[in-house]
Design a protein around this motif. Structure first.
Motif, short mmCIF file in Angstrom:
data_model
loop_
_atom_site.label_atom_id
_atom_site.label_comp_id
_atom_site.label_asym_id
_atom_site.label_seq_id
_atom_site.Cartn_x
_atom_site.Cartn_y
_atom_site.Cartn_z
N LEU A 90 34.50 52.45 42.44
CA LEU A 90 32.70 52.45 42.11
C LEU A 90 32.12 50.90 42.71
N ASN A 91 32.41 50.61 44.52
CA ASN A 91 31.64 49.71 45.03
C ASN A 91 31.00 50.04 45.96
N PRO A 92 29.61 50.78 45.81
CA PRO A 92 28.97 50.96 46.23
C PRO A 92 28.34 49.69 47.65
N GLN A 93 28.37 49.00 47.26
CA GLN A 93 28.05 47.53 48.74
C GLN A 93 28.95 47.13 49.78
N HIS A 94 30.48 47.79 49.29
CA HIS A 94 31.36 47.13 49.79
C HIS A 94 31.96 45.66 49.58
N LEU A 95 31.43 45.44 48.45
CA LEU A 95 31.35 44.01 48.09
C LEU A 95 33.32 43.18 48.14
N SER A 96 33.38 42.07 48.64
CA SER A 96 34.78 41.58 48.99
C SER A 96 36.20 41.36 47.92
N ASN A 97 36.87 41.22 48.06
CA ASN A 97 37.87 40.70 47.11
C ASN A 97 37.21 39.18 46.55
N LEU A 98 38.00 39.35 45.30
CA LEU A 98 37.37 37.47 44.89
C LEU A 98 38.48 36.92 45.71
N SER A 99 38.44 34.87 45.96
CA SER A 99 39.05 34.00 45.91
C SER A 99 40.03 34.34 44.57
N TRP A 100 41.53 33.75 45.07
CA TRP A 100 42.19 33.67 43.56
C TRP A 100 41.83 32.86 42.62
N ASP A 101 41.36 31.69 42.99
CA ASP A 101 40.43 31.13 41.92
C ASP A 101 39.97 30.93 41.25
N LEU A 102 39.04 31.91 42.07
CA LEU A 102 37.80 32.29 40.98
C LEU A 102 38.66 33.24 40.52
N ALA A 103 38.68 34.38 41.06
CA ALA A 103 39.97 35.06 39.92
C ALA A 103 40.21 34.82 38.60
N LEU A 104 41.09 33.71 38.90
CA LEU A 104 42.09 33.46 38.30
C LEU A 104 40.77 32.81 37.31
N ASN A 105 40.03 31.97 36.83
CA ASN A 105 38.89 31.18 36.65
C ASN A 105 38.39 32.49 35.64
N THR A 106 37.64 34.13 36.50
CA THR A 106 36.77 34.45 35.78
C THR A 106 38.14 35.46 34.49
N ALA A 107 39.19 35.99 35.11
CA ALA A 107 40.15 36.02 34.79
C ALA A 107 40.30 35.93 33.20
N ILE A 108 40.68 34.38 32.87
CA ILE A 108 40.44 33.95 31.42
C ILE A 108 39.04 33.76 30.87
N SER A 109 38.27 33.75 31.44
CA SER A 109 37.05 32.97 30.78
C SER A 109 36.66 34.20 30.26
N PHE A 110 37.28 35.49 30.79
CA PHE A 110 36.19 36.98 30.14
C PHE A 110 36.96 37.68 29.47
N VAL A 111 38.58 36.76 29.99
CA VAL A 111 38.99 37.46 28.33
C VAL A 111 39.53 36.54 27.34
N GLY A 112 39.04 35.05 27.63
CA GLY A 112 39.30 34.10 26.14
C GLY A 112 37.48 34.30 25.73
N ASN A 113 37.08 35.34 25.60
CA ASN A 113 35.38 35.45 24.78
C ASN A 113 34.69 34.70 25.75
N THR A 114 34.45 34.24 26.94
CA THR A 114 33.82 32.80 26.95
C THR A 114 32.69 33.38 28.23
N ASN A 115 33.42 34.20 29.13
CA ASN A 115 32.53 34.92 30.45
C ASN A 115 31.75 33.44 30.95
N TRP A 116 32.50 32.47 31.50
CA TRP A 116 31.77 31.37 32.29
C TRP A 116 31.69 32.07 33.68
#
Length: 582
Positions: free
Chosen positions: A88-114
């Protein structure tokens, strides 16, 4: 202005009429009186290797909360850094950088969605649905589970057990969040919000634009005659984004994007969805403790603060900017902004639709935006900032708002008990030293994160590098970012470039500590209260319903917020407001 007051009144009336029956329904769910989805529940419990009637003490409950959420962070992080090879990646979007991925993972798990990224150019459909949308459900369900555990601590003497986290998580998701999301999702679909897996569309523009650029003395010209229109499963994520007070937009423009929020009706639906469950939980609380007046008291206290601060915000935006006055006439309404401050707002929503949305999304720990908060006038920006700094209790996030308000209620009865020389009680449970230590920890941890993070960022080279505005407004941007992160809101003053190693890590840490640094002591209070016998009401018992207690509760919240944040607010939005009239 009269029309704005009328619309605000209509909004609150409809919200209350919807929240009352929903609150009763939520109470019945956690009293195990609603079981129509038992055929789905039972396989889930079997998969989790648990039984819903197996009770946990607060340490076991807290361990389950932390284990579940840490696994969520690891899984979401992994999917982001490997999304290029996932389906489900029709636009062939790249992987995220580790720091942005970590920030986003914590953010969504923490009900923040920054969001330090643009959704349509960064996240694949798989990441959006299997990663972000799933966390929108379970992070909200976690908040509901924690507040229900706290209510159990007040309601009975159960030898220290406060329920089963896995059962509470499942019930909150299946019986509350999922049905409401289907209803709201269908309503948004009817207004034109898309729900598909199509490739992005290359559309021919009606008026091609010619762009010239000179680099190293060489000029190049490009004709822009096409526009990429993003697609995707938007409606499903939009519904739980609002109902779960998550706030993470499918698109970078969030609810200002016409695909997320097409018109005034969808805007009104989304505002109702944001506060619906937090308001309903107040009434559920009254039903669960068998004293509906307790729920009404908390709801009224929240509503009074919300109305006052919303009126301040909308009044500031409707007056406009006095500096936009070419004639330099000494008047509050400027010649160029006589209709109010429309900078950064969508014309389809106007000042009221944008101003009320800004108040709603920061009163709840939602963070969805339909306008640029960075473009709000100083007092308009002050209100969202202050609403978050009140620890997100007006009405707060799903679950987190109510348990935050209950902590302030404990503080209020403790202060009153000191005044009259009597051991304070709340809902028949004595409030003693352990509860007050945990209460103090809850109240102090957020300001410590916010103020320390802001101070460090204003002196650190990496922190200053992300600022695009000088002086008071730049300070406000950094203060807003850490306030939003620590209080699990997620909205931002967009002038701060937060997608850097420094801010991804600093704000990620603020989100994690702000979320779980509060949840753990809340559960400790629940466990302590559950060990205590419920005392009968006597003539010496302080009433915790009625006008007097509402005033005491509001005063406690405002004073704690004011004493903590006024110095930083004075250096930011307050001085910026005064500069308009120099």
């Amino acid at each position: 202005m009269n029309l704005a007051y009328y619309n605000l009144a209509v909004y609150l009336i409809i919200l209350t009429l919807l929240a009352l029956p929903l609150g009763k329904y939520i109470a019945l769910v956690f009293q195990n009186k609603i079981t129509y989805l038992g055929w789905i529940e039972r396989p889930i419990y079997k998969l989790l290797a648990t039984k819903p009637d197996e009770q946990q003490n607060w340490r076991q409950y807290a361990l389950s909360v932390m284990l579940f959420n840490l696994i969520g962070i690891v899984m979401l992080f992994s999917w982001q850094i490997a999304q290029k090879g996932l389906p489900l990646n029709p636009q062939h979007l790249s992987n995220l950088s580790w720091d942005l991925a970590l920030n986003t993972a914590i953010s969504f798990v923490g009900n923040t969605n920054w969001q330090a990224y643009a959704g349509e150019t960064t996240m694949s459909y798989f990441t959006q649905m299997a990663g972000l949308a799933v966390q929108n459900f379970v992070s909200a369900a976690t908040g509901i589970a924690v507040v229900v555990a706290l209510i159990r601590g007040f309601d009975s003497a159960t030898k220290g057990v406060i329920g089963n986290f896995w059962s509470d998580l499942t019930k909150a998701t299946l019986y509350i969040l999922l049905p409401l999301s289907i209803i709201v999702g269908v309503m948004l679909l009817s207004q034109g919000v898309p729900q598909n897996f199509n490739n992005y569309v290359n559309a021919q523009v009606l008026e091609p634009q010619t762009i010239s650029q000179t680099i190293a003395g060489k000029t190049t010209t490009q004709v822009i005659d096409q526009q990429i229109i993003p697609m995707g499963p938007v409606a499903s994520q939009e519904a739980i984004k609002m109902l779960g007070t998550n706030g993470g937009g499918f698109f970078n423009a969030n609810s200002a994007h016409p695909y997320e929020n097409p018109n005034a009706l969808s805007n009104f639906i989304e505002m109702l969805a944001i506060l619906l469950i937090p308001a309903a939980l107040c009434f559920a609380f009254g039903n669960l403790v068998n004293d509906k007046k307790q729920g009404y008291t908390l709801f009224i206290a929240m509503t009074v603060m919300f109305v006052i601060l919303t009126i301040i915000l909308m009044s500031a935006e409707m007056r406009g900017n006095p500096l936009f006055n070419p004639l330099h006439i000494d008047q509050l309404h400027s010649a160029l902004q006589s209709g109010g401050n429309m900078e950064g707002k969508e014309t389809r929503f106007g000042i009221f639709g944008s101003g009320l949305f800004a108040a709603v999304t920061t009163a709840a720990s939602c963070g969805a935006v339909n306008a640029a908060h960075d473009s709000l006038l100083p007092m308009g920006g002050f209100v969202p900032l202050f609403l978050m700094q009140l620890s997100e209790v007006v009405y707060g996030g799903v679950g987190s708002g109510l348990y935050g308000m209950l902590v302030f209620a404990i503080l209020a009865v403790f202060i009153c008990g000191l005044m009259i020389g009597r051991t304070p009680e709340y809902l028949g449970k004595k409030i003693e030293s352990f509860e007050m230590k945990m209460t103090a920890l809850i109240i102090l941890i957020i300001p410590m994160i916010v103020l320390l993070g802001t101070a460090v960022s204003l002196i650190a080279t990496q922190g200053l590098a992300g600022m695009s505005n000088p002086s008071a407004h730049g300070l406000s941007e950094v203060l807003y970012a850490f306030t939003s992160a620590a209080n699990n809101n997620g909205s931002a003053f967009a002038g701060l470039n937060a997608n850097t190693h420094y801010y991804n890590l600093m704000l990620g840490a603020a989100i994690f500590l702000g979320r779980f640094g509060v949840i753990l002591p809340v559960l400790a209070i629940a466990g302590s209260l559950a060990m205590k016998k419920k005392l009968p009401v006597t003539v010496g018992t302080m009433p915790t319903t009625g006008t007097l207690f509402i005033a005491i509760l509001i005063g406690t919240i405002i004073i704690v917020g004011a004493l903590t944040y006024v110095p930083s607010l004075a250096l930011g939005p307050i001085v910026e407001h005064l500069q308009l009239f120099k």
